[in-house]
Design a protein around this motif. Structure first.
Motif, mmCIF file in Angstrom:
data_model
loop_
_atom_site.group_PDB
_atom_site.id
_atom_site.type_symbol
_atom_site.label_atom_id
_atom_site.label_comp_id
_atom_site.label_asym_id
_atom_site.label_seq_id
_atom_site.Cartn_x
_atom_site.Cartn_y
_atom_site.Cartn_z
ATOM 1 N N ILE A 161 10.176 17.245 35.477
ATOM 2 C CA ILE A 161 10.784 16.118 34.779
ATOM 3 C C ILE A 161 12.296 16.140 34.882
ATOM 4 C CG2 ILE A 161 11.011 17.094 32.465
ATOM 5 C CD1 ILE A 161 9.608 13.656 33.207
ATOM 6 N N LEU A 162 12.890 17.326 34.956
ATOM 7 C CA LEU A 162 14.333 17.411 35.144
ATOM 8 C C LEU A 162 14.734 16.798 36.465
ATOM 9 C CD1 LEU A 162 15.214 20.942 33.749
ATOM 10 C CD2 LEU A 162 16.222 18.783 33.025
ATOM 11 N N ILE A 163 13.926 17.035 37.505
ATOM 12 C CA ILE A 163 14.227 16.438 38.801
ATOM 13 C C ILE A 163 14.185 14.922 38.703
ATOM 14 C CG2 ILE A 163 13.390 16.169 41.167
ATOM 15 C CD1 ILE A 163 12.407 19.079 41.005
ATOM 16 N N LYS A 194 1.840 10.515 27.005
ATOM 17 C CA LYS A 194 1.102 9.472 27.704
ATOM 18 C C LYS A 194 0.028 8.909 26.781
ATOM 19 C CE LYS A 194 -1.383 8.415 31.975
ATOM 20 N NZ LYS A 194 -1.916 8.942 33.256
ATOM 21 N N GLU A 195 -0.179 7.617 26.866
ATOM 22 C CA GLU A 195 -1.151 6.927 26.028
ATOM 23 C C GLU A 195 -2.505 7.637 26.056
ATOM 24 O OE1 GLU A 195 -1.959 2.275 25.297
ATOM 25 O OE2 GLU A 195 -2.407 2.967 27.323
ATOM 26 N N GLY A 196 -3.036 7.940 24.852
ATOM 27 C CA GLY A 196 -4.331 8.572 24.737
ATOM 28 C C GLY A 196 -4.294 10.083 24.673
ATOM 29 N N TYR A 197 -3.114 10.688 24.847
ATOM 30 C CA TYR A 197 -3.024 12.145 24.907
ATOM 31 C C TYR A 197 -2.341 12.714 23.671
ATOM 32 C CZ TYR A 197 -1.495 16.793 26.403
ATOM 33 O OH TYR A 197 -1.263 18.141 26.484
ATOM 34 N N LYS A 198 -2.996 13.714 23.083
ATOM 35 C CA LYS A 198 -2.386 14.515 22.034
ATOM 36 C C LYS A 198 -2.697 15.972 22.321
ATOM 37 C CE LYS A 198 -2.437 11.329 18.078
ATOM 38 N NZ LYS A 198 -2.922 11.134 16.699
ATOM 39 N N PRO A 199 -1.690 16.793 22.522
ATOM 40 C CA PRO A 199 -1.957 18.210 22.774
ATOM 41 C C PRO A 199 -2.549 18.874 21.541
ATOM 42 C CG PRO A 199 0.391 17.815 22.504
ATOM 43 C CD PRO A 199 -0.257 16.476 22.534
ATOM 44 N N ASP A 200 -3.153 20.044 21.771
ATOM 45 C CA ASP A 200 -3.836 20.743 20.677
ATOM 46 C C ASP A 200 -2.916 21.036 19.504
ATOM 47 O OD1 ASP A 200 -6.229 20.709 21.988
ATOM 48 O OD2 ASP A 200 -6.050 22.732 22.806
ATOM 49 N N TYR A 201 -1.660 21.386 19.808
ATOM 50 C CA TYR A 201 -0.775 21.751 18.703
ATOM 51 C C TYR A 201 -0.482 20.568 17.794
ATOM 52 C CZ TYR A 201 3.013 20.003 21.794
ATOM 53 O OH TYR A 201 3.804 19.250 22.620
ATOM 54 N N VAL A 202 -0.523 19.347 18.318
ATOM 55 C CA VAL A 202 -0.353 18.173 17.462
ATOM 56 C C VAL A 202 -1.609 17.967 16.618
ATOM 57 C CG1 VAL A 202 -0.044 15.671 17.409
ATOM 58 C CG2 VAL A 202 1.291 17.051 19.016
ATOM 59 N N PRO A 251 1.946 4.013 28.057
ATOM 60 C CA PRO A 251 1.318 4.181 29.366
ATOM 61 C C PRO A 251 2.302 4.848 30.329
ATOM 62 C CG PRO A 251 0.995 1.958 28.525
ATOM 63 C CD PRO A 251 1.995 2.614 27.621
ATOM 64 N N LYS A 252 1.824 5.279 31.462
ATOM 65 C CA LYS A 252 2.680 5.974 32.418
ATOM 66 C C LYS A 252 3.957 5.174 32.674
ATOM 67 C CE LYS A 252 2.609 8.082 37.010
ATOM 68 N NZ LYS A 252 1.776 8.377 38.201
ATOM 69 N N PRO A 253 5.120 5.792 32.509
ATOM 70 C CA PRO A 253 6.381 5.079 32.747
ATOM 71 C C PRO A 253 6.463 4.510 34.161
ATOM 72 C CG PRO A 253 6.784 7.130 31.581
ATOM 73 C CD PRO A 253 5.345 7.151 31.995
ATOM 74 N N ARG A 254 7.085 3.351 34.267
ATOM 75 C CA ARG A 254 7.220 2.662 35.552
ATOM 76 C C ARG A 254 8.645 2.799 36.072
ATOM 77 N NH1 ARG A 254 4.315 -3.109 34.008
ATOM 78 N NH2 ARG A 254 2.211 -2.311 33.657
ATOM 79 N N PHE A 255 8.798 3.549 37.141
ATOM 80 C CA PHE A 255 10.093 3.663 37.815
ATOM 81 C C PHE A 255 9.835 4.186 39.213
ATOM 82 C CE2 PHE A 255 9.325 7.580 35.476
ATOM 83 C CZ PHE A 255 9.566 8.574 36.411
ATOM 84 N N PHE A 286 4.944 11.722 39.052
ATOM 85 C CA PHE A 286 5.062 11.966 37.618
ATOM 86 C C PHE A 286 3.652 12.052 37.044
ATOM 87 C CE2 PHE A 286 6.489 10.206 33.324
ATOM 88 C CZ PHE A 286 7.099 11.379 32.939
ATOM 89 N N THR A 287 3.087 13.241 36.997
ATOM 90 C CA THR A 287 1.686 13.401 36.641
ATOM 91 C C THR A 287 1.467 14.016 35.261
ATOM 92 O OG1 THR A 287 1.626 15.547 37.750
ATOM 93 C CG2 THR A 287 0.999 13.611 39.053
#
Length: 345
Positions: A10-12, A238-246, A301-305, A311-312
């Motif tokens: 993501i830094l790249i 990303k839409e629909g995703y929540k990691p376990d820690y959340v 949703p996945k950002p558009r650029f 960007f996965t």
């Protein structure tokens, strides 16, 4: 570590060439391993010197109008990300490579959001290594907690020095991200929550780390776009995703929609997102991301650029500010105007 691989990618995408900061290393000369906040070298951003926080994306330069009547105290996120922890659990503050990395990543791409709204103060501090968030053993846990204490002690010392030498009664905005928010939560609670200084708080943008709804005693979450003296916070996935820690968080976190500035469950379409900084500092890209308050986090949703084919990841943590760059920039101005007008909301 998956988080580190994500951060590198993501830094790249967000910050351009991930190692481009090396060419700036020679400009740093921090003489001591203990910060001296009377020395401008120990500030990543400061109004008395030229630094990357002064930079303005090219499309915004014609409309730039600085305001020096407000101060922004910005606490940067983790830039000491090496898995091997070559310097131990805390970053050496005098390391030129880390100073350059900090200044030409987060200070340039995040702190610059606030440069039309006031004077920016961003201290260097002996930040905890990224691994402090992911201890493996009991000994790691003890070391990680100590690392965060060392880091916070520096941040607190910097803010105390700022209050004594630079503030002169000015209103204050606190802005933080990631590890900066780990320390920013404590700082705002200690210095503003229920104290005389609370009246000087325009707003606190505590982003990227959960801010529990019961963390503060007197300070409340912002409800509208121009409310002042309140807390804003969000985390982006990303839409629909929540990691376990959340999913396992026991206390609900404050969630502010960074496009509508509402705290209720709202969906803000990408068409109202008028500017993200994602592919290079001087490119302001419209309609990149939407913002949906989805029970504890912000979804898009996945950002558009251009380049998003690579960007996965589903975790947009490092883009919390940049996906909504212009929206945040304009909102800061709106809250400052309300504060100056004495508006309670």
């Amino acid at each position: 570590m998956k988080y580190t691989r994500f951060a590198s990618l993501i830094l790249i995408l967000l910050y351009g060439c991930s190692n481009g900061y090396h060419k700036f290393e020679s400009q740093y000369a921090l003489p001591s391993s203990v910060p001296d906040y009377g020395n401008l070298e120990y500030w990543a951003a400061h109004p008395y010197k030229k630094d990357p926080s002064d930079s303005i994306p090219r499309p915004l330069r014609k409309m730039y109008l600085a305001d020096s009547s407000i101060d922004i105290f910005f606490i940067h996120p983790t830039t000491y990300t090496d898995n091997a922890r070559p310097f131990g659990w805390n970053a050496p503050i005098e390391n030129a490579a880390l100073a350059a990395k900090t200044d030409y990543s987060t200070i340039l791409y995040q702190a610059s959001i606030f440069n039309a709204s006031g004077r920016i103060f961003a201290p260097r501090y002996r930040q905890a290594n990224l691994g402090a968030y992911f201890p493996v053993t009991a000994a790691d846990t003890v070391a990680a907690l100590q690392a965060f204490e060392i880091a916070y002690a520096d941040v607190k010392a910097a803010f105390s020095y700022y209050l004594s030498h630079y503030n002169n009664g000015r209103p204050i905005i606190i802005a933080t991200h990631s590890q900066g928010t780990t320390h920013g939560k404590r700082l705002v609670k200690e210095f503003f929550d229920g104290t005389a200084l609370q009246k000087k708080l325009v707003a606190a943008y505590l982003v990227g780390i959960p801010v529990e709804k019961n963390w503060f005693t007197q300070l409340k979450a912002c409800e509208t776009a121009n409310e002042t003296g309140c807390i804003l916070s969000w985390r982006t996935f990303k839409e629909g995703y929540k990691p376990d820690y959340v999913l396992h968080e026991k206390v609900p976190a404050i969630v502010t929609n960074p496009l509508t500035w509402s705290r209720t469950d709202t969906i803000a379409p990408r068409k109202i997102n008028m500017g993200s900084v994602v592919t290079g500092f001087n490119s302001l890209v419209k309609k990149v991301a939407e913002a949906n308050n989805a029970g504890g986090v912000i979804w898009t949703p996945k950002p558009r650029f251009f380049g998003n084919i690579f960007f996965t990841t589903k975790n947009y943590h490092i883009g919390d500010y940049n996906l909504y760059y212009l929206s945040v920039r304009e909102n800061v101005k709106e809250r400052i105007k309300a504060y100056k007008n004495g508006s309670p909301d």
